[in-house]
Design a protein around this motif. Structure first.
Motif, PDB file in Angstrom:
ATOM      1  N   LEU A  81       0.820  -1.225   0.000  1.00  0.00           N
ATOM      2  CA  LEU A  81       0.000   0.000   0.000  1.00  0.00           C
ATOM      3  C   LEU A  81       0.850   1.271   0.000  1.00  0.00           C
ATOM      4  N   ILE A  82       2.141   1.098   0.231  1.00  0.00           N
ATOM      5  CA  ILE A  82       3.018   2.279   0.312  1.00  0.00           C
ATOM      6  C   ILE A  82       3.347   2.780  -1.098  1.00  0.00           C
ATOM      7  N   THR A  83       3.217   4.095  -1.288  1.00  0.00           N
ATOM      8  CA  THR A  83       3.580   4.691  -2.580  1.00  0.00           C
ATOM      9  C   THR A  83       4.572   5.830  -2.311  1.00  0.00           C
ATOM     10  N   ASP A  84       4.990   6.503  -3.375  1.00  0.00           N
ATOM     11  CA  ASP A  84       5.921   7.618  -3.114  1.00  0.00           C
ATOM     12  C   ASP A  84       5.200   8.836  -2.553  1.00  0.00           C
ATOM     13  N   ARG A  85       3.876   8.753  -2.433  1.00  0.00           N
ATOM     14  CA  ARG A  85       3.130   9.847  -1.779  1.00  0.00           C
ATOM     15  C   ARG A  85       2.829   9.536  -0.309  1.00  0.00           C
ATOM     16  N   SER A  86       3.133   8.323   0.141  1.00  0.00           N
ATOM     17  CA  SER A  86       2.847   7.962   1.545  1.00  0.00           C
ATOM     18  C   SER A  86       3.651   8.867   2.471  1.00  0.00           C
ATOM     19  N   LYS A  87       2.943   9.494   3.421  1.00  0.00           N
ATOM     20  CA  LYS A  87       3.616  10.466   4.279  1.00  0.00           C
ATOM     21  C   LYS A  87       3.618  10.016   5.735  1.00  0.00           C
ATOM     22  N   LEU A  88       2.432   9.574   6.171  1.00  0.00           N
ATOM     23  CA  LEU A  88       2.254   9.254   7.589  1.00  0.00           C
ATOM     24  C   LEU A  88       1.637   7.867   7.707  1.00  0.00           C
ATOM     25  N   LEU A  89       2.160   7.092   8.642  1.00  0.00           N
ATOM     26  CA  LEU A  89       1.612   5.768   8.942  1.00  0.00           C
ATOM     27  C   LEU A  89       1.083   5.808  10.370  1.00  0.00           C
ATOM     28  N   ILE A  90      -0.209   5.545  10.521  1.00  0.00           N
ATOM     29  CA  ILE A  90      -0.805   5.554  11.867  1.00  0.00           C
ATOM     30  C   ILE A  90      -1.002   4.107  12.315  1.00  0.00           C
ATOM     31  N   ILE A  91      -0.489   3.800  13.484  1.00  0.00           N
ATOM     32  CA  ILE A  91      -0.711   2.463  14.034  1.00  0.00           C
ATOM     33  C   ILE A  91      -1.269   2.621  15.452  1.00  0.00           C
ATOM     34  N   ASN A  92      -1.906   1.577  15.940  1.00  0.00           N
ATOM     35  CA  ASN A  92      -2.588   1.661  17.235  1.00  0.00           C
ATOM     36  C   ASN A  92      -2.527   0.281  17.894  1.00  0.00           C
ATOM     37  N   SER A  93      -1.813   0.226  19.018  1.00  0.00           N
ATOM     38  CA  SER A  93      -1.671  -1.055  19.717  1.00  0.00           C
ATOM     39  C   SER A  93      -1.470  -0.794  21.194  1.00  0.00           C
ATOM     40  N   PRO A  94      -2.236  -1.463  22.084  1.00  0.00           N
ATOM     41  CA  PRO A  94      -3.405  -2.285  21.817  1.00  0.00           C
ATOM     42  C   PRO A  94      -4.466  -1.503  21.044  1.00  0.00           C
TER      43      PRO A  94
END
Ligand SMILES: Cc1ncc(COP(=O)(O)O)c(C=O)c1O
Length: 388
Positions: A162-175
């Motif tokens: 899903l990552i492209t050269d426009r990907s800027k921010l990755l949000i993750i949430n754990s737990p």
């Protein structure tokens, strides 16, 4: 009535269904109907006495005025010490920004970093604000599907695709809210590797950090070098049962502290002064109350998971953290929205459709078990009745 024409950005701004369902449930209650509340995400425990006392003392001591926008220095220092002491990350007070609740940390981060042409990767199902704020900011939300077959954890190969050269921010949430899943150490290492390889900034939402049922909490921040590209989002709402106090914090890479502080100055000015003294007391005070709360959540988790798995047509994985279950209801023959509507109108159980957390939530429901065992058992009986 004046016909206001809202700004275009408002058409992109979503909402958090938990608050809408709560309002509907309260309206039904006002007509005399009994409701069991399994919709809203807050601990049903009082804030500990020593924390309340610290706020009262601060009020009496005159801490009732504006304070520095990123937080009072003593609290920023306490947060940095707390993170070090609990082994989560080594940081310094100047990287810490305190906000009214943890939500502004995600709002400010996305506003500061993301605009037209930028892509933001976020979990689906996931906390609805990630997508909503991203879209309002003019950036493109890119959902990362979380699948039951993968225990509702991010599939790192799928993420890579899903990552492209426009990907800027990755949000993750754990737990994780709503799934109750938790990233493993290997997941965090692989996600960190992707972030480093593709030069992504990571927002790691760890508000349920303390509410976990395994011995370890894993974070991308455990990986060397990640603190320089990662924003840690956390707060007091869940860990210390302080949702109504509105207290959260972020830990930022150095270059982001000033822009985030500027966003705070432009919107909220600062976080309530006396609340910040309570926040200090929470981080420095005894931990046994938190342990007791988590043990009680574990007991309830076991009851609700067993109870749901005993209902024909429903299956439920065991959550690793937070206080939500996310059962599969596809075999009931109902959609998630239909079951949520039926449970509220006919059964008096307020719960959320899995789709409140994104399209990948179809076929699931979210029940919060931040409620008494008695109410959980009564709700289980009603759910059984309503699906049979
Ligand atoms: C995953 C997640 N992040 C952030 C928040 C926001 O927390 P706060 O009440 O401190 O703003 C919540 C609250 O429900 C949440 O579930």
């Amino acid at each position: 009535m004046t016909d206001f024409r809202l700004a275009d950005r408002m058409s992109r701004l979503g909402t958090e269904s938990a608050f809408e369902v709560l309002a509907r449930a309260k309206a039904l209650e006002a007509t005399g109907k009994a409701i069991i509340h399994l919709e809203i995400g807050e601990p049903d425990f009082p804030t500990a006495d020593h924390i309340v006392e610290a706020a009262i003392e601060a009020l009496r001591g005159g801490h009732t005025h504006y304070v520095p926008a990123p937080g009072i220095p003593a609290l920023r220092e306490t947060v940095a010490n707390f993170l070090g002491r609990t082994g989560r990350m080594k940081t310094t007070p100047d990287r810490v920004v305190v906000t009214p609740g943890a939500k502004p940390i995600m709002f400010f981060t996305i506003l500061a970093l993301c605009g037209e042409g930028d892509e933001v990767l976020y979990p689906d199902p996931g906390f609805p604000m990630y997508e909503s704020i991203t879209a309002m900011a003019g950036a493109t939300p890119v959902p990362i599907p979380l699948r039951e077959a993968n225990s509702f954890r991010i599939d790192v190969d799928e993420l890579a695709g899903l990552i492209t050269d426009r990907s800027k921010l990755l949000i993750i949430n754990s737990p994780h809210n709503p799934c109750g899943s938790a990233l493993t150490r290997q997941d965090c290492e692989a996600i960190a590797e992707l972030a480093q390889r593709h030069d992504l900034t990571v927002l790691t939402d760890e508000v349920y950090w303390a509410i976990r049922y395994g011995p370890h909490h894993h974070s991308v921040l455990d990986v060397d070098g990640m603190a320089e590209r990662t924003i840690l989002l956390d707060g007091w709402s869940k860990t210390f049962a302080m949702t109504g106090w509105r207290l959260g914090f972020g830990v930022f890479p150095a270059a982001l502290v000033e822009p985030i502080t500027r966003l705070a100055i432009n919107s909220v000015s600062c976080t309530s002064a006396f609340s910040q003294y309570a926040a200090m007391a929470a981080l420095e005070g005894p931990w046994d109350g938190v342990d007791r709360m988590v043990e009680e959540f574990r007991r309830r988790r076991d009851i609700i998971v067993a109870g749901l798995n005993d209902i024909p047509g429903i299956t439920c994985l065991e959550p690793h953290g937070a206080f939500y279950v996310f059962p599969n209801i596809t075999q009931t023959g109902l959609t998630s929205a239909e079951l949520a509507a039926r449970l509220l109108a006919d059964g008096g159980v307020a719960a959320l459709s899995g789709t409140a957390f994104g399209p990948c939530g179809e076929g699931y429901m979210r029940f919060s078990y931040a409620n008494s065992v008695e109410n959980i058992k009564a709700a289980l009986d009603i759910i059984r009745e309503q699906v049979s």
